[in-house]
Design an enzyme around this catalytic site. Structure first.
Site, mmCIF file in Angstrom:
data_model
loop_
_atom_site.group_PDB
_atom_site.id
_atom_site.type_symbol
_atom_site.label_atom_id
_atom_site.label_comp_id
_atom_site.label_asym_id
_atom_site.label_seq_id
_atom_site.Cartn_x
_atom_site.Cartn_y
_atom_site.Cartn_z
ATOM 1 N N ASP A 26 0.825 -1.216 0.000
ATOM 2 C CA ASP A 26 0.000 0.000 0.000
ATOM 3 C C ASP A 26 0.857 1.263 0.000
ATOM 4 O O ASP A 26 1.968 1.269 0.535
ATOM 5 C CB ASP A 26 -0.917 -0.035 1.247
ATOM 6 N N ASN A 74 -11.002 -2.427 -5.121
ATOM 7 C CA ASN A 74 -10.273 -1.465 -5.954
ATOM 8 C C ASN A 74 -11.005 -1.154 -7.266
ATOM 9 O O ASN A 74 -10.729 -0.150 -7.915
ATOM 10 C CB ASN A 74 -8.844 -1.951 -6.245
HETATM 11 C C1 IPE Z 1 -5.396 -2.692 -0.146
HETATM 12 O O1 IPE Z 1 -5.062 -1.358 -0.296
HETATM 13 C C2 IPE Z 1 -5.387 -3.384 -1.475
HETATM 14 C C3 IPE Z 1 -4.089 -3.540 -2.132
HETATM 15 C C4 IPE Z 1 -2.942 -3.191 -1.635
HETATM 16 C C5 IPE Z 1 -4.119 -4.170 -3.434
HETATM 17 P P1 IPE Z 1 -6.181 -0.237 -0.430
HETATM 18 O O2 IPE Z 1 -5.476 1.075 -0.539
HETATM 19 O O3 IPE Z 1 -7.136 -0.579 -1.500
HETATM 20 O O4 IPE Z 1 -6.939 -0.373 0.959
HETATM 21 P P2 IPE Z 1 -7.763 0.684 1.815
HETATM 22 O O5 IPE Z 1 -8.785 1.280 0.905
HETATM 23 O O6 IPE Z 1 -6.799 1.709 2.302
HETATM 24 O O7 IPE Z 1 -8.325 -0.119 2.939
HETATM 25 C C1 IPE Z 2 -1.670 0.311 -3.439
HETATM 26 O O1 IPE Z 2 -1.446 1.686 -3.405
HETATM 27 C C2 IPE Z 2 -1.964 -0.187 -4.830
HETATM 28 C C3 IPE Z 2 -3.351 -0.597 -5.068
HETATM 29 C C4 IPE Z 2 -4.277 -0.663 -4.132
HETATM 30 C C5 IPE Z 2 -3.719 -0.961 -6.421
HETATM 31 P P1 IPE Z 2 -2.646 2.729 -3.373
HETATM 32 O O2 IPE Z 2 -3.055 3.014 -4.773
HETATM 33 O O3 IPE Z 2 -3.724 2.252 -2.481
HETATM 34 O O4 IPE Z 2 -1.959 4.013 -2.767
HETATM 35 P P2 IPE Z 2 -2.495 4.937 -1.605
HETATM 36 O O5 IPE Z 2 -2.863 4.043 -0.451
HETATM 37 O O6 IPE Z 2 -3.685 5.672 -2.139
HETATM 38 O O7 IPE Z 2 -1.363 5.845 -1.284
HETATM 39 MG MG MG Z 3 -4.098 2.426 -0.502
#
Ligand code: IPE
Ligand code: IPE
Ligand code: MG
Length: 248
Positions: A26, A74
């Protein structure tokens, strides 16, 4: 940097390596935004962190690594971000999975892969098949994965068997249930790592991580390097895992 890595590596107990590590990768978006760039830039940079992670798994002989690449939730992101993520996934799949195959690592996909484009599905199935006999480790990619969907799917499939094949309720135990999950051939998770400072599981491997150790780091995923992975392993090795018992 190399010296820091080497010093950490010396502390790792090679007899206490976790069997299955799962990572919630993340922080890509925040990493990019901090630099005044589009979120996609962070997703692009994430690939290097994935490569380092896989190389640590080989170095430490971690048998199973699961990476949370894209969650069921997502799909709720803006269309533009999803389109960019899908493009990135497609462009990077072949070259990177081929490299992983050359390292004799088996690739398993968990999640609703039918939600991806036909082109992406084709690549995923191709590499799953091509690597099925590889023996130097297993890389599990969670794609359009969500634990609730997985558990529901398993429940429906068991209900169908009860109705149509007369399976007896007394035969539905934990072993039977887990055999209906995407992860049916995989061991339970020992260590979950989440980057970016968030302290939640976000619908990841709820059944499989019932007794996993949780490790949270503020490092954003694109900055995650070998030393960060070593630190997580060292921290894990200090934990006392009791599994409900009183032994230490
Ligand atoms: C979790 O991260 C999913 C992945 C890393 C693929 P998210 O960024 O989607 O999770 P939330 O929304 O912060 O819980
Ligand atoms: C994780 O990084 C990747 C996916 C969930 C696809 P994020 O896209 O959630 O990045 P942040 O959490 O918004 O910084
Ligand atoms: Mg995230």
């Amino acid at each position: 940097m190399i010296e820091v890595e080497e010093n950490l590596l010396k502390i790792i107990d090679h007899n206490k390596i976790p069997n299955h590590v799962a990572i919630i990768m993340d922080g890509n978006g925040r990493w990019a935004e901090k630099r005044g760039k589009f979120r996609t830039f962070g997703h692009e940079k994430a690939i290097e962190s994935v490569k380092e992670t896989i190389s640590v798994c080989r170095e430490l002989s971690i048998p199973y690594i699961t990476l949370y690449v894209f969650s069921s939730e997502n799909w709720n992101r803006p269309k533009k971000e999803i389109d960019n993520l899908m493009k990135l996934l497609y462009v990077n799949l072949r070259i990177n999975l081929e490299e992983i195959h050359e390292k004799d690592v088996k690739i398993i996909i968990i999640g609703e892969i039918e939600k991806f484009s036909r082109l992406i599905q084709k690549e995923l199935l191709f590499f799953t098949k091509k690597t099925e006999h590889n023996r130097s480790g297993t890389l599990i990619l969670a794609l359009s994965y969500g634990s609730r969907e997985e558990i529901l799917r398993a429940t429906k499939s068991i209900a169908k068997k009860v109705c149509e094949n007369g399976i007896l309720l007394k035969n539905i135990d934990e072993f039977f249930f887990r055999n209906h999950l995407y992860t049916k051939d995989l061991p339970d998770v020992d260590l979950i790592i989440r980057t970016s400072g968030e302290k939640r599981i976000s619908n990841f491997l709820l059944w499989q991580s019932a007794y996993a150790e949780l490790y949270f780091t503020d490092v954003l995923w694109p900055d995650f390097r070998k030393k960060d992975f070593y630190k997580a392993i060292i921290n894990y090795q200090k934990r006392k895992r009791r599994f409900g018992s009183i032994k230490t």
